[in-house]
Design a protein around this motif. Sequence first.
Motif, mmCIF file in Angstrom:
data_model
loop_
_atom_site.group_PDB
_atom_site.id
_atom_site.type_symbol
_atom_site.label_atom_id
_atom_site.label_comp_id
_atom_site.label_asym_id
_atom_site.label_seq_id
_atom_site.Cartn_x
_atom_site.Cartn_y
_atom_site.Cartn_z
ATOM 1 N N HIS A 15 0.824 -1.210 0.000
ATOM 2 C CA HIS A 15 0.000 0.000 0.000
ATOM 3 C C HIS A 15 0.861 1.264 0.000
ATOM 4 O O HIS A 15 0.439 2.296 -0.523
ATOM 5 N N PRO A 35 4.181 3.667 -4.287
ATOM 6 C CA PRO A 35 3.412 4.467 -5.245
ATOM 7 C C PRO A 35 3.103 3.735 -6.551
ATOM 8 O O PRO A 35 2.059 3.956 -7.147
ATOM 9 N N GLU A 36 3.980 2.825 -6.963
ATOM 10 C CA GLU A 36 3.746 2.134 -8.231
ATOM 11 C C GLU A 36 2.564 1.168 -8.177
ATOM 12 O O GLU A 36 2.119 0.677 -9.204
ATOM 13 N N ARG A 70 -0.417 2.018 -6.541
ATOM 14 C CA ARG A 70 -1.650 2.716 -6.160
ATOM 15 C C ARG A 70 -2.774 2.528 -7.170
ATOM 16 O O ARG A 70 -3.923 2.794 -6.879
ATOM 17 N N TYR A 71 -2.452 2.040 -8.371
ATOM 18 C CA TYR A 71 -3.493 1.772 -9.360
ATOM 19 C C TYR A 71 -4.265 0.495 -9.050
ATOM 20 O O TYR A 71 -5.334 0.249 -9.609
#
Length: 188
Positions: free
Chosen positions: A124, A127-128, A130-131
């Motif tokens: 979580h 950032p990679e 978050r999709y």
Amino acid sequence: MAASETKERIAEALASLLSHNTFDKITVREIADEAEVHRKTFYYYFADKYELLAFVYQRFIVEAPRREKPLTITLENWRPETIQLFERIADHSKLFLNAYPYDDGVWRQSTNEFVAARLSILLHAMPEYRYLKEDVIDTSAEFIAAGAIGIINKWANDGFKASPRTVLDQITTANRLFNGILDRWKLS
């Protein structure tokens, strides 16, 4: 004697017995005798020896350094914390080797839950990812945790010959392969 002290004494008794006997050969009577408590006292704290073993795994291996201050796992500290966990497993190798082959999946279940929960936190935070939907991240964490437990069990079966760092590198490599699958999945 305080309740927590009695519970600890029972756990220490099982750990002591596991230093020279396999879990399948240890009885509740022997554990109670070693802890110097009545069988009824044992059953007041634990439903059976498997519940006690889950407590021993958590207390002696997973939670050992965190009794006073819980750890918050982060992207910065996960690697040294994981190596420390593997070092605790290696330090308790006799306990581990005499218990986990006979524990009806107690090690796998309790440790898988622990590892999956921490992996979910890490995924979580990345950032990679978050999709991805939350359930996909949680399922991915469970998948990676199950693989990690498999690698740890192989390490145990090999007599803990590899270093904790090597084991972590094996898990990391497997995770990179999984990440490659995720990246392909994202593009399709």
